[in-house]
Design a protein around this motif. Structure first.
Motif, short mmCIF file in Angstrom:
data_model
loop_
_atom_site.label_atom_id
_atom_site.label_comp_id
_atom_site.label_asym_id
_atom_site.label_seq_id
_atom_site.Cartn_x
_atom_site.Cartn_y
_atom_site.Cartn_z
N ALA A 1 -25.36 -2.18 11.60
CA ALA A 1 -25.93 -2.75 12.97
C ALA A 1 -26.77 -3.91 12.66
N ARG A 2 -27.50 -3.85 11.64
CA ARG A 2 -28.51 -5.07 11.29
C ARG A 2 -27.95 -6.38 11.03
N ALA A 3 -26.65 -6.28 10.50
CA ALA A 3 -25.84 -7.73 10.07
C ALA A 3 -24.63 -7.84 11.34
N GLY A 4 -24.58 -6.87 12.02
CA GLY A 4 -23.82 -7.09 13.32
C GLY A 4 -22.33 -6.95 12.70
N GLU A 5 -21.98 -6.42 11.96
CA GLU A 5 -20.66 -6.46 10.94
C GLU A 5 -20.09 -5.16 11.21
N THR A 6 -18.58 -4.86 11.47
CA THR A 6 -17.79 -3.98 11.43
C THR A 6 -16.65 -4.17 10.59
N PHE A 7 -16.15 -3.35 9.74
CA PHE A 7 -14.88 -3.65 8.92
C PHE A 7 -14.19 -2.05 8.86
N GLU A 8 -12.95 -2.32 8.53
CA GLU A 8 -12.03 -0.95 8.33
C GLU A 8 -11.22 -1.23 7.01
N LEU A 9 -11.18 -0.35 6.10
CA LEU A 9 -10.43 -0.33 4.80
C LEU A 9 -9.29 0.86 4.82
N VAL A 10 -8.17 0.12 5.09
CA VAL A 10 -7.01 1.39 5.16
C VAL A 10 -6.69 1.53 3.89
N LEU A 11 -6.75 2.89 3.41
CA LEU A 11 -6.53 3.26 2.16
C LEU A 11 -4.89 3.44 1.90
N GLY A 12 -4.38 3.24 0.47
CA GLY A 12 -3.15 3.45 -0.05
C GLY A 12 -3.03 4.49 -0.76
N GLU B 1 -23.65 2.57 9.23
CA GLU B 1 -22.78 3.96 9.37
C GLU B 1 -21.31 3.65 8.85
N VAL B 2 -21.05 4.92 8.06
CA VAL B 2 -19.60 4.96 7.18
C VAL B 2 -18.96 6.18 7.93
N ALA B 3 -17.74 6.00 7.74
CA ALA B 3 -16.92 7.26 8.63
C ALA B 3 -15.44 7.07 7.62
N LEU B 4 -15.10 8.39 7.18
CA LEU B 4 -13.78 8.52 6.52
C LEU B 4 -12.81 8.94 7.57
N LEU B 5 -11.83 8.59 8.22
CA LEU B 5 -11.06 8.79 9.23
C LEU B 5 -9.51 9.05 8.80
N TRP B 6 -9.14 10.08 9.40
CA TRP B 6 -7.43 10.25 9.30
C TRP B 6 -6.94 10.14 10.68
N TYR B 7 -5.72 9.37 10.82
CA TYR B 7 -4.85 9.03 11.77
C TYR B 7 -3.77 10.05 11.69
N PRO B 8 -3.60 11.00 12.33
CA PRO B 8 -2.55 11.97 11.91
C PRO B 8 -1.33 11.67 12.51
N SER B 9 -1.19 10.53 13.49
CA SER B 9 0.03 10.35 14.03
C SER B 9 0.83 9.51 13.22
N ASN B 10 0.23 8.79 12.27
CA ASN B 10 0.85 8.08 11.20
C ASN B 10 0.36 8.31 9.60
N ASP B 11 -0.41 9.49 9.59
CA ASP B 11 -0.91 9.65 8.18
C ASP B 11 -1.54 8.75 7.47
N VAL B 12 -2.45 8.00 8.14
CA VAL B 12 -3.12 6.83 7.43
C VAL B 12 -4.56 7.19 7.37
N VAL B 13 -5.17 7.05 6.17
CA VAL B 13 -6.41 7.27 5.87
C VAL B 13 -7.23 5.97 5.94
N SER B 14 -8.40 6.00 6.51
CA SER B 14 -9.27 4.71 6.40
C SER B 14 -10.80 5.09 6.32
N VAL B 15 -11.56 3.94 5.92
CA VAL B 15 -12.95 3.93 5.99
C VAL B 15 -13.50 2.90 6.66
N ARG B 16 -14.07 3.33 7.67
CA ARG B 16 -14.74 2.33 8.69
C ARG B 16 -16.19 2.19 8.49
N VAL B 17 -16.69 0.84 8.66
CA VAL B 17 -18.15 0.53 8.21
C VAL B 17 -18.70 -0.20 9.43
N ALA B 18 -19.99 0.23 9.88
CA ALA B 18 -20.66 -0.61 11.02
C ALA B 18 -22.02 -0.88 10.43
#
Length: 96
Positions: A51-62, A32-49
């Protein structure tokens, strides 16, 4: 490990997830991949989960990052940043 939350409100009450806006979402083969925006601090990130590998990570974009490109290719951008992700998943895929 589900990322997708289509509704930020439960019974008319704002939840903690309402501080985050999901701009795009996709899922395929347990990833699963989600493009997220945090309006309180105007940050955009991409979060990946993954399930098969049991791995989650998030990339904060510049400022120089292209959000839709990172959304479409999160593992490539993670590798460019020196993150060791996806190696477990590669081992799960049988050789052709």
């Amino acid at each position: 490990m589900k990322l997708h939350t289509p509704n930020d409100r439960e019974d008319g009450v704002m939840t903690a997830s309402s501080a985050t806006r999901e701009l795009a979402y996709r899922a395929n083969d347990g990833v699963e991949v989600a493009l997220l925006w945090y309006p309180s601090n105007d940050v955009v990130s991409v979060r990946v989960a993954d399930a098969r590998a049991g791995e989650t990570f998030e990339l904060v974009l510049g400022d120089g990052d292209r959000p839709l490109d990172v959304f479409q290719h999160p593992y490539a951008y993670a590798a460019l940043r020196g993150l060791d992700v996806g190696s477990t998943r590669a081992e799960l895929v049988p050789a052709a």
